[in-house]
Scaffold this motif. Structure first.
Motif, short mmCIF file in Angstrom:
data_model
loop_
_atom_site.label_atom_id
_atom_site.label_comp_id
_atom_site.label_asym_id
_atom_site.label_seq_id
_atom_site.Cartn_x
_atom_site.Cartn_y
_atom_site.Cartn_z
N GLU A 71 29.86 -26.67 -6.20
CA GLU A 71 29.36 -26.65 -4.79
C GLU A 71 27.99 -27.18 -4.59
O GLU A 71 27.74 -27.63 -3.49
N LEU A 72 27.01 -27.09 -5.41
CA LEU A 72 25.66 -27.72 -5.33
C LEU A 72 25.87 -29.20 -5.24
O LEU A 72 25.14 -29.90 -4.37
N LEU A 73 26.49 -29.75 -6.14
CA LEU A 73 26.90 -31.20 -6.12
C LEU A 73 27.35 -31.62 -4.78
O LEU A 73 26.97 -32.71 -4.25
N ASP A 74 28.37 -30.85 -4.13
CA ASP A 74 29.12 -31.24 -3.11
C ASP A 74 28.10 -31.30 -1.92
O ASP A 74 28.15 -32.07 -1.00
N ASP A 75 27.32 -30.20 -2.05
CA ASP A 75 26.13 -29.98 -0.97
C ASP A 75 25.09 -31.26 -1.09
O ASP A 75 24.80 -31.78 0.08
N LEU A 91 27.70 -32.97 -15.89
CA LEU A 91 27.26 -31.56 -15.86
C LEU A 91 28.15 -30.81 -16.64
O LEU A 91 29.17 -31.03 -17.43
N PRO A 92 27.77 -29.34 -17.21
CA PRO A 92 28.15 -28.63 -18.54
C PRO A 92 29.20 -27.47 -17.67
O PRO A 92 29.12 -26.57 -17.35
N ARG A 112 29.77 -22.83 -8.98
CA ARG A 112 28.39 -23.05 -8.29
C ARG A 112 27.67 -24.22 -8.63
O ARG A 112 27.42 -25.02 -7.73
N GLN A 113 27.95 -25.21 -9.73
CA GLN A 113 27.46 -26.39 -9.92
C GLN A 113 28.03 -27.37 -9.18
O GLN A 113 27.49 -28.42 -8.50
#
Length: 202
Positions: free
Chosen positions: A183-187, A92-93, A180-181
């Motif tokens: 957070e989305l990955l952990d979700d 991820l960036p 946010r990236q």
């Protein structure tokens, strides 16, 4: 009289930096001998010594990009699910350097899609990445952190998720901030482990 080897290597490093700067600022669409020569402060005639064709320049640029991507600092691997998380975070960036590399990778897709050899090379690179993720998924399965079974579908889905998220972050960085990236990955990972838990604890 031939140039000393040290001078030749120094010039190659200068050319590499010029190629990298052009890719970073203009993307692959702007990668031309003229643009690299301007960045280097040299003539296109000098560059033809290194790149006799545009394809040679593109191939070199892709090799340079891969070398820089490999050399980029990585998070500690860890064991099991945390190792998978770290590998996906490395895609991820999340930092300025990772963002620059991702921008160049994405801009290079057009060149790869229009050239059969480059396309095959890219397919090989992504397959190799999936194999590395598969090993981490399998380790997490052995630890009981992910559902048992074939690790390939999970590795493939994880790679696809990370690449899709990376593209969205490049296009809309205000919405897909680094925080946010993550957070989305952990979700996403939590959903994988939740399906495992529900399967093992009815």
């Amino acid at each position: 009289m031939p140039r000393p080897k040290g001078d030749h290597e120094a010039r190659r490093r200068e050319v590499s930096e010029a190629v990298w700067q052009v890719m970073a600022t203009r993307g692959f669409a702007g990668l031309t001998l003229r643009a690299v020569a301007a960045e280097l402060g040299a003539t296109t005639g000098l560059l033809t010594h290194y790149f006799p064709t545009k394809r040679a320049l593109v191939a070199y640029a892709l090799d340079l990009l891969e070398q820089r991507t490999i050399a980029r600092p990585r998070r500690p691997a860890g064991k099991g699910l945390i190792a998978l998380r770290h590998a996906l975070m490395d895609i991820l960036p999340l930092t300025p350097e990772a963002t620059e590399s991702n921008r160049i990778w994405v801009s290079s897709w057009d060149a790869a899609l229009s050239d059969g050899d480059l396309r095959a090379d890219y397919a090989r690179k992504y397959a190799q990445s999936r194999d590395e993720l598969r090993e981490r998924v399998a380790a997490a399965q052995e630890l009981g952190e992910l559902p048992a079974g074939d690790p390939v579908p999970i590795a493939t889905g994880s790679q696809s998720f990370a690449l899709g998220l990376a593209v969205q972050a490049l296009l809309d960085p205000a919405t897909f901030t680094p925080q946010r990236q993550v957070e989305l990955l952990d979700d996403y990972l939590a959903a994988l482990t939740a399906s495992h838990s529900s399967a093992t604890h009815p």
